[in-house]
Design an enzyme around this catalytic site. Structure first.
Site, mmCIF file in Angstrom:
data_model
loop_
_atom_site.group_PDB
_atom_site.id
_atom_site.type_symbol
_atom_site.label_atom_id
_atom_site.label_comp_id
_atom_site.label_asym_id
_atom_site.label_seq_id
_atom_site.Cartn_x
_atom_site.Cartn_y
_atom_site.Cartn_z
ATOM 1 C CB CYS A 1 104.509 103.347 -91.812
ATOM 2 S SG CYS A 1 106.155 103.678 -92.825
ATOM 3 C CG ASP B 1 120.385 73.649 -67.901
ATOM 4 O OD1 ASP B 1 119.379 73.863 -68.067
ATOM 5 O OD2 ASP B 1 121.478 74.406 -67.843
ATOM 6 C CG ASN C 1 116.546 70.517 -76.678
ATOM 7 O OD1 ASN C 1 116.612 71.762 -76.843
ATOM 8 N ND2 ASN C 1 115.199 70.007 -76.914
ATOM 9 N NE ARG D 1 106.866 74.089 -81.501
ATOM 10 C CZ ARG D 1 107.386 75.474 -81.922
ATOM 11 N NH1 ARG D 1 108.683 75.960 -81.424
ATOM 12 N NH2 ARG D 1 106.771 75.949 -82.963
ATOM 13 C CB CYS E 1 106.800 100.214 -92.593
ATOM 14 S SG CYS E 1 105.414 100.507 -93.682
ATOM 15 C CD GLN F 1 115.094 77.486 -84.797
ATOM 16 O OE1 GLN F 1 114.091 77.227 -85.034
ATOM 17 N NE2 GLN F 1 115.974 76.851 -83.906
ATOM 18 C CG HIS G 1 112.727 82.606 -86.949
ATOM 19 N ND1 HIS G 1 112.476 81.395 -85.963
ATOM 20 C CD2 HIS G 1 112.523 82.094 -88.065
ATOM 21 C CE1 HIS G 1 112.154 80.235 -86.913
ATOM 22 N NE2 HIS G 1 112.131 80.526 -88.128
HETATM 23 P P1 OAD Z 1 110.886 75.345 -78.590
HETATM 24 O O1 OAD Z 1 110.218 75.957 -77.319
HETATM 25 O O2 OAD Z 1 110.130 74.783 -79.638
HETATM 26 O O3 OAD Z 1 112.206 74.395 -78.228
HETATM 27 C C1 OAD Z 1 112.928 74.812 -77.269
HETATM 28 C C2 OAD Z 1 113.720 73.491 -76.777
HETATM 29 O O4 OAD Z 1 114.658 73.966 -75.687
HETATM 30 C C3 OAD Z 1 112.819 72.848 -75.872
HETATM 31 O O5 OAD Z 1 113.017 71.224 -76.559
HETATM 32 C C4 OAD Z 1 113.292 72.537 -74.617
HETATM 33 O O6 OAD Z 1 113.239 71.364 -74.158
HETATM 34 C C5 OAD Z 1 114.740 73.131 -74.634
HETATM 35 N N1 OAD Z 1 115.036 73.853 -73.391
HETATM 36 C C6 OAD Z 1 114.598 74.923 -72.633
HETATM 37 N N2 OAD Z 1 115.231 75.142 -71.774
HETATM 38 C C7 OAD Z 1 116.421 74.727 -71.993
HETATM 39 C C8 OAD Z 1 117.783 74.521 -71.111
HETATM 40 N N3 OAD Z 1 117.765 75.476 -70.070
HETATM 41 N N4 OAD Z 1 118.633 73.672 -71.483
HETATM 42 C C9 OAD Z 1 118.564 72.708 -72.519
HETATM 43 N N5 OAD Z 1 117.188 72.774 -73.323
HETATM 44 C C10 OAD Z 1 116.442 73.539 -72.858
HETATM 45 O O7 OAD Z 1 111.873 76.694 -79.324
HETATM 46 P P2 OAD Z 1 112.426 76.811 -80.728
HETATM 47 O O8 OAD Z 1 113.001 75.409 -81.189
HETATM 48 O O9 OAD Z 1 113.402 77.775 -80.656
HETATM 49 O O10 OAD Z 1 109.298 80.926 -84.254
HETATM 50 O O11 OAD Z 1 111.238 77.176 -81.513
HETATM 51 C C11 OAD Z 1 111.560 77.285 -83.050
HETATM 52 C C12 OAD Z 1 110.457 78.550 -83.358
HETATM 53 O O12 OAD Z 1 109.148 78.162 -82.883
HETATM 54 C C13 OAD Z 1 110.920 79.689 -82.756
HETATM 55 O O13 OAD Z 1 112.074 80.602 -83.465
HETATM 56 C C14 OAD Z 1 109.618 80.329 -83.061
HETATM 57 C C15 OAD Z 1 108.480 79.535 -82.478
HETATM 58 O O14 OAD Z 1 107.294 79.560 -83.285
HETATM 59 C C16 OAD Z 1 108.781 81.898 -84.695
HETATM 60 O O15 OAD Z 1 108.301 82.462 -83.964
HETATM 61 C C17 OAD Z 1 108.450 82.123 -86.287
HETATM 62 ZN ZN ZN Z 2 106.014 102.498 -94.545
#
Ligand code: OAD
Ligand code: ZN
Length: 250
Positions: free
Chosen positions: A152, A235, A218, A34, A127, A99, A119
């Site tokens: 599969c 960071d 974060n 994101r 499969c 995650q 996740h």
């Molecule tokens: P996001 O991409 O939603 O959030 C990652 C956060 O990390 C962001 O708010 C960035 O600002 C922060 N960030 C990136 N690099 C950084 C750094 N070096 N230091 C500090 N902060 C940093 O990712 P997730 O929250 O992991 O799910 O996303 C959750 C789930 O959404 C994932 O597991 C995935 C996705 O859809 C599935 O695929 C089911």
């Molecule tokens: Zn199978």
């Protein structure tokens, strides 16, 4: 110093849980979802129903998967992964709930019984019908030769990366273990997640409600900052490097 604020929290904790997201691995060269330039700014996610319902979507999902794997092939655990592994080895962090699907926590040396992958794991496929594990190299060979992933080999079912898509059931044992650990934690450390994807993002609140101190580290604000006892906007490599055994003796 932010690392000192974190150190002070850790010093009084007996059962900490670390909850990690994609922000932990950006320093390893793996894009998050994101942030500007993140995965979901380039591609809309393919939901589970779409994957199951359409051969075209399955081809697209596998195409993306192989492109991403090629782009991140050399990725290694970074200082933040190493720091967390060290805190686990020292008995400070009781469980890491991630995650992330990139396998970097495991490769940083966290033992199997201290790691929950909510996740799934993107380094192999399963499969959807019988659960049998398949290796990505085998799938790729067929995909490149025929334009489609193979079925599969034992039951003919659909093969999917062993990760959880939107609309797909969470791995139940992992979710239960994470919920139990969150409820028992005295300190819950959310590292590098936007905290918007449920049910995973409910875990900080489970911990908070059960009495844990909640710290959120974060780069950007998260949805749960208002509930945190400590918000470290920084960071993660900067924050955790002082705990990395490779650069310090802390
Ligand atoms: P996001 O991409 O939603 O959030 C990652 C956060 O990390 C962001 O708010 C960035 O600002 C922060 N960030 C990136 N690099 C950084 C750094 N070096 N230091 C500090 N902060 C940093 O990712 P997730 O929250 O992991 O799910 O996303 C959750 C789930 O959404 C994932 O597991 C995935 C996705 O859809 C599935 O695929 C089911
Ligand atoms: Zn199978």
């Amino acid at each position: 110093l932010k690392a000192e604020e974190l150190r002070a929290l850790i010093a009084t904790s007996r059962q900490a849980v670390a909850f990690t997201g994609a922000g932990l691995s950006t320093a390893s060269g793996i894009p998050d979802f994101r942030s500007p330039g993140g995965l979901w700014s380039r591609n809309r996610p393919i939901a589970f129903d779409a994957f199951v319902g359409s051969a075209e979507m399955r081809r697209e999902a596998w195409r993306r998967k192989f492109v991403m794997d090629d782009a991140t092939r050399g990725a290694e655990p970074n200082a933040a992964h190493r720091a967390i592994a060290r805190l686990v080895a020292d008995g400070v962090i009781a469980l890491v709930v991630t995650q992330n699907i990139d396998d970097l926590h495991r490769r940083s040396g966290i033992p199997e019984d201290r790691l929950v992958e909510l996740h799934g794991n993107g380094t192999y496929a399963t499969c959807l019908s019988c659960g049998l594990r398949h290796e990505l190299d085998d799938i790729r060979r067929t995909f490149e030769a025929t334009g489609d992933p193979p079925p599969c080999r034992t039951c003919g079912g659909l093969l999917k990366s062993a990760t959880v898509s939107f609309g797909q059931a969470m791995p139940q044992a992992a979710m239960r273990a994470a919920e139990r650990a969150a409820a028992e934690a005295d300190l819950f450390l959310a590292f590098g997640s936007s905290l918007v994807v449920y049910p995973a993002a409910g875990l900080p609140l489970v911990a908070k409600r059960a009495g844990a101190t909640l710290a959120i580290a974060n780069r950007e604000p998260t949805d749960l900052d208002p509930w945190a006892d400590l918000v470290l906007r920084c960071d993660l490599v900067d924050l955790l490097q002082p705990f990395d055994p490779e650069v310090s003796t802390a």
